[in-house]
Motif scaffolding. Structure first.
Motif, short mmCIF file in Angstrom:
data_model
loop_
_atom_site.label_atom_id
_atom_site.label_comp_id
_atom_site.label_asym_id
_atom_site.label_seq_id
_atom_site.Cartn_x
_atom_site.Cartn_y
_atom_site.Cartn_z
N ALA A 63 70.42 99.64 -29.77
CA ALA A 63 71.15 98.46 -29.97
C ALA A 63 72.51 98.43 -29.48
N GLU A 64 73.28 99.45 -29.96
CA GLU A 64 74.72 99.63 -29.76
C GLU A 64 75.11 101.09 -29.20
N PRO A 65 74.62 101.25 -27.92
CA PRO A 65 74.81 102.67 -27.42
C PRO A 65 76.18 103.45 -27.35
N THR A 66 77.22 102.23 -27.48
CA THR A 66 78.51 102.83 -27.57
C THR A 66 79.12 102.73 -28.81
N GLY A 67 78.52 102.24 -29.84
CA GLY A 67 79.18 102.08 -31.31
C GLY A 67 78.75 103.26 -32.13
N LEU A 68 77.78 103.99 -31.78
CA LEU A 68 77.34 105.06 -32.69
C LEU A 68 77.86 106.39 -32.32
N SER A 69 78.12 107.16 -33.23
CA SER A 69 78.73 108.66 -33.13
C SER A 69 77.66 109.51 -32.49
N TRP A 70 77.88 109.88 -31.36
CA TRP A 70 77.12 111.02 -30.68
C TRP A 70 77.39 112.48 -31.31
N ASP A 71 78.68 112.33 -32.03
CA ASP A 71 78.85 113.68 -32.77
C ASP A 71 77.87 113.96 -33.82
N GLY A 72 77.77 113.10 -34.74
CA GLY A 72 76.69 112.86 -35.98
C GLY A 72 75.02 113.08 -35.27
N ILE A 73 74.74 112.49 -34.43
CA ILE A 73 73.41 112.74 -33.85
C ILE A 73 73.30 114.54 -33.36
N ALA A 74 74.31 114.95 -32.78
CA ALA A 74 74.16 116.31 -32.20
C ALA A 74 74.16 116.97 -33.14
N VAL A 75 74.93 116.95 -34.54
CA VAL A 75 74.78 117.95 -35.66
C VAL A 75 73.41 117.68 -36.40
N VAL A 76 72.82 116.69 -36.39
CA VAL A 76 71.36 116.39 -36.86
C VAL A 76 70.31 117.10 -36.00
N PHE A 77 70.62 117.14 -34.82
CA PHE A 77 69.63 117.62 -33.65
C PHE A 77 69.85 119.15 -33.76
N ALA A 78 71.13 119.56 -34.13
CA ALA A 78 71.36 120.98 -33.93
C ALA A 78 70.49 121.73 -35.45
N VAL A 79 70.56 120.60 -36.41
CA VAL A 79 69.81 121.30 -37.55
C VAL A 79 68.47 121.20 -37.55
N ALA A 80 67.78 120.51 -36.60
CA ALA A 80 66.56 120.29 -36.58
C ALA A 80 66.17 121.35 -35.62
N LEU A 81 66.69 121.57 -34.44
CA LEU A 81 66.63 122.76 -33.75
C LEU A 81 66.59 124.04 -34.28
N GLY A 82 67.65 124.26 -35.04
CA GLY A 82 67.90 125.59 -35.90
C GLY A 82 66.82 125.89 -36.79
N ALA A 83 66.23 124.99 -37.60
CA ALA A 83 65.08 125.01 -38.53
C ALA A 83 64.01 125.43 -37.63
N PHE A 84 63.89 124.94 -36.58
CA PHE A 84 62.59 125.08 -35.63
C PHE A 84 62.41 126.40 -35.11
N THR A 85 63.73 126.82 -34.67
CA THR A 85 64.17 128.01 -33.94
C THR A 85 63.87 129.19 -35.08
N LEU A 86 64.61 129.01 -36.38
CA LEU A 86 64.53 130.06 -37.05
C LEU A 86 63.09 130.48 -37.70
N GLN A 87 62.10 129.21 -37.81
CA GLN A 87 60.98 129.42 -38.32
C GLN A 87 60.11 130.32 -37.24
N GLN A 88 60.20 130.04 -35.66
CA GLN A 88 59.54 130.65 -34.76
C GLN A 88 60.05 132.08 -34.68
N LEU A 89 61.27 132.50 -35.19
CA LEU A 89 61.84 133.71 -34.93
C LEU A 89 61.37 134.73 -36.30
N LEU A 90 61.28 133.80 -37.55
CA LEU A 90 60.78 134.67 -38.63
C LEU A 90 59.37 134.89 -38.87
N THR A 91 58.66 134.06 -38.32
CA THR A 91 57.14 134.11 -38.57
C THR A 91 56.38 135.36 -38.09
N PRO A 92 57.04 135.89 -37.06
CA PRO A 92 56.28 137.30 -36.60
C PRO A 92 56.77 138.21 -37.64
#
Length: 622
Positions: A63-92
């Motif tokens: 709805a408002e592509p210029t009004g939302l902070s991409w920095d906040g989305i990047a942080v959330v995305f990094a957390v999601a990617l980190g959780a996924f990556t860490l799980q894949q690394l630790l499972t073996p």
């Protein structure tokens, strides 16, 4: 006790046993495994929260592509990617740590099994069918025919990971939807979980009751696929019989297990599936109603939907831990019961022990009687016998006279039913059995043919001399054990089995010389009493006479006992004892017994006449 209370007690006992075994893996490894699996249990919830947060911001971004902070989305995305990556690394590492824990725990349990079977258990217990069933079940796990105690203990951290995942998911649903929804999911998951494990436990009881069938099927399977009976299987055409016997013994184990599985698991599975359906439907309905009323936003909706799925999956079979924790202790329980039987049997026959002295005058059997079981026949019946120290005694008699039983009592493999055995007047039963056996060098009729090198086969008679090639060679030469290996590049290092590179197979007589050398090395290693039970049974008459003449000539000063049913080959012994029906009927030197013209003279003449007749028969020419 009520069935439910009994089931809870049994289940609690099993888990306590596993937890007590866990420290054997090493405290650091156990704590590290728990930390690893707790982390793996919590990472899915971290991924759920971060991805749900991303989804909730997509509409606003559109709805408002210029009004939302991409920095906040990047942080959330990094957390999601980190959780996924860490799980894949630790499972073996989860499976690797589980394997190390299992091996360390199994090492301890195997040590206990060896102690129980080879030290604590009297020989009589190893001939008891019930004890043999327990021993077979305990051994099966460590032969990788079943799950092991280490498998059960190693699965504990993985199960902790599952419960952490459940707890985190229930908390998320309780927070974003309602505590009631979280409670419903928790109860649903636990009801299904306890039901599935309870059914598995009842099925384990069915499996334990079939130990005898498994042992018989295992024996036939080993016979059919091993080399021991391969020649007779071919010569007698036994393959068809073996196939049918293996099938019938295997099915005798499988049919009751299949019937028990259908009886115990079919309808419970239907019932628990219904419980899961109802619980999940209630939670999803509550979520739909809340969403329809606008009580949850997109973030909460995404978290709740993903969170509800975790408890629903929790109520099913876990391949990484369920069978392991349920059946892995089966062999451990068999081991514990065998240890209890061994301890009880040893306690019954135990008395005050003292360190044995090296015999200096005599070993005496004083009115000794023996039977192998309370309702079995009497093997020795009031036997009186003196073995002078430093002299050779030959014990002769027909098969079944009790000669071998006498040797077993001397080695304290069994205890007399009545009477006593003394060493220089001290009662043998008061000696420490292990220390007394170090005074003995023995060759039994059923000596073991180790698929090891010549040096190892002989050296096992005195383990401290295993690296002493000179001593091993001397013992081998005295027994004539190296004659068949003169052409070998390194006779002492030759494996005694053609199934190994450079190995060779020996005849029965050649193997007997190896066993004799083993006993002679034990004398070099400090044993003071040499006992040879039918030491030349697989030698021809001429080789047997040669052996006895050479042995008696070189065994001066050694307390030796020669057991034989051939009277003609022990004539040079200092003392000859004739046993019949478990009693000594005659004793003396060869000349004395011949002059006495009694039982010895009669049997000696019968055997001598047989040998003369065999020698007089013409040799066929073909």
């Amino acid at each position: 006790m009520a069935p439910l209370a009994l089931a809870i007690r049994d289940r609690s006992t099993r888990w306590l046993q596993m937890l007590r075994l866990l420290p054997h893996a090493g405290r650091g490894l156990a704590l590290g495994a728990l930390a690893l699996n707790v982390t793996l249990g919590l990472l899915p919830s971290a991924f759920i929260v971060s991805t749900s947060l991303l989804l909730s911001r997509v509409p606003a971004l559109a709805a408002e592509p210029t009004g939302l902070s991409w920095d906040g989305i990047a942080v959330v995305f990094a957390v999601a990617l980190g959780a996924f990556t860490l799980q894949q690394l630790l499972t073996p590492f989860q499976s690797a740590v589980t394997e190390v824990i299992a091996r360390r725990v199994d090492e301890v349990c195997i040590g206990r099994l060896l102690d129980a079977a080879l030290d604590d258990a009297p020989i009589a217990l190893l001939e008891n069918p019930e004890a043999l069933d327990l021993l077979a079940d305990a051994r099966a796990a460590f032969e990788r025919q079943a799950y092991t105690p280490g498998d059960a203990v190693g699965a504990i951290p993985a199960l902790v990971s599952r419960y952490c995942q459940l707890t985190a998911a229930v908390v998320l649903v309780g927070v974003v939807l309602s505590p009631l929804a979280g409670l419903i999911l928790m109860i649903t998951a636990l009801v299904i979980r306890m039901g599935v494990r309870g059914t598995l436990g009842r099925f384990a009881a069915v499996s334990e009751s079939l130990a005898g069938h498994r042992r018989r099927a295992g024996y036939i399977g080993g016979l059919a696929t091993g080399a021991t009976a391969a020649k007779e299987i071919r010569v007698f055409g036994l393959l068809g019989w073996l196939r049918e016997r293996l099938r019938s013994d295997t099915m005798a184990n499988l049919r009751p297990m299949w019937a028990g599985s259908r009886r115990l698991q079919f309808w419970p599975f239907v019932g628990f599936s219904a419980v899961g359906f109802v619980g999940g439907a209630v939670a999803i309905t509550m979520l739909a109603v809340a969403a329809g009323r606008g009580q949850v936003d997109l973030f909460e909706l995404a978290v709740a939907l993903q969170g509800i799925l975790i408890p629903m999956r929790f109520g099913v079979y876990f391949p990484e831990c369920d069978v392991q924790t349920q059946f892995g202790l089966h062999s451990f329980h068999a081991l514990e019961r065998f240890e209890q039987q061994a301890g009880a049997a040893r306690t019954v026959g135990a008395r005050a022990t003292t360190m044995p002295v090296r015999p200096s005058r005599e070993i005496r059997f004083d009115n000794v009687s023996f039977r192998y079981s309370a309702d079995g026949p009497t093997i020795l019946d009031g036997l009186d016998l003196t073995l002078p120290v430093g002299r050779s005694t030959a014990i002769v008699g027909l098969n079944g006279a009790g000669k071998t039983t006498l040797v077993k009592l001397l080695a304290r493999l069994y205890e007399p039913t009545s009477g006593r055995i003394t060493v220089d007047g001290a009662e043998l039963a008061r000696f420490d059995p292990d220390e007394w056996r170090r005074q003995l060098a023995m060759t039994f009729q059923d000596y073991v043919r180790y698929e090891l090198t010549v040096a190892e086969n002989i050296g096992l008679g005195a383990p401290r001399l295993l690296a002493d090639d000179e001593a091993i060679t001397a013992a081998a030469e005295r027994a004539g054990a190296l004659d068949a290996l003169r052409g070998a590049p390194d006779p002492l290092r030759t494996p005694l089995s053609s199934r190994y590179p450079g190995g060779t197979d020996l005849s029965g007589g050649q193997w007997q010389r190896i066993a004799l050398a083993r006993a002679l090395l034990a004398v070099q290693g400090g044993a003071s009493v040499l006992v040879l039970d039918e030491p030349t049974a697989q030698l021809d008459v001429r080789a047997e006479v040669e052996f006895h003449d050479r042995f008696l000539a070189t065994a001066k000063g050694i307390t030796s006992v020669l057991i034989s049913h051939r009277f003609s080959t022990v004539r040079h012994a200092d003392q000859i004892v004739v046993i019949e029906h478990g009693r000594v009927v005659e004793r003396g030197s060869h000349d004395e017994l011949i002059r006495h013209d009694g039982r010895y003279a009669e049997l000696f003449e019968l055997q001598a006449r047989r040998f003369r007749m065999d020698a007089a028969e013409p040799t066929a020419v073909g």
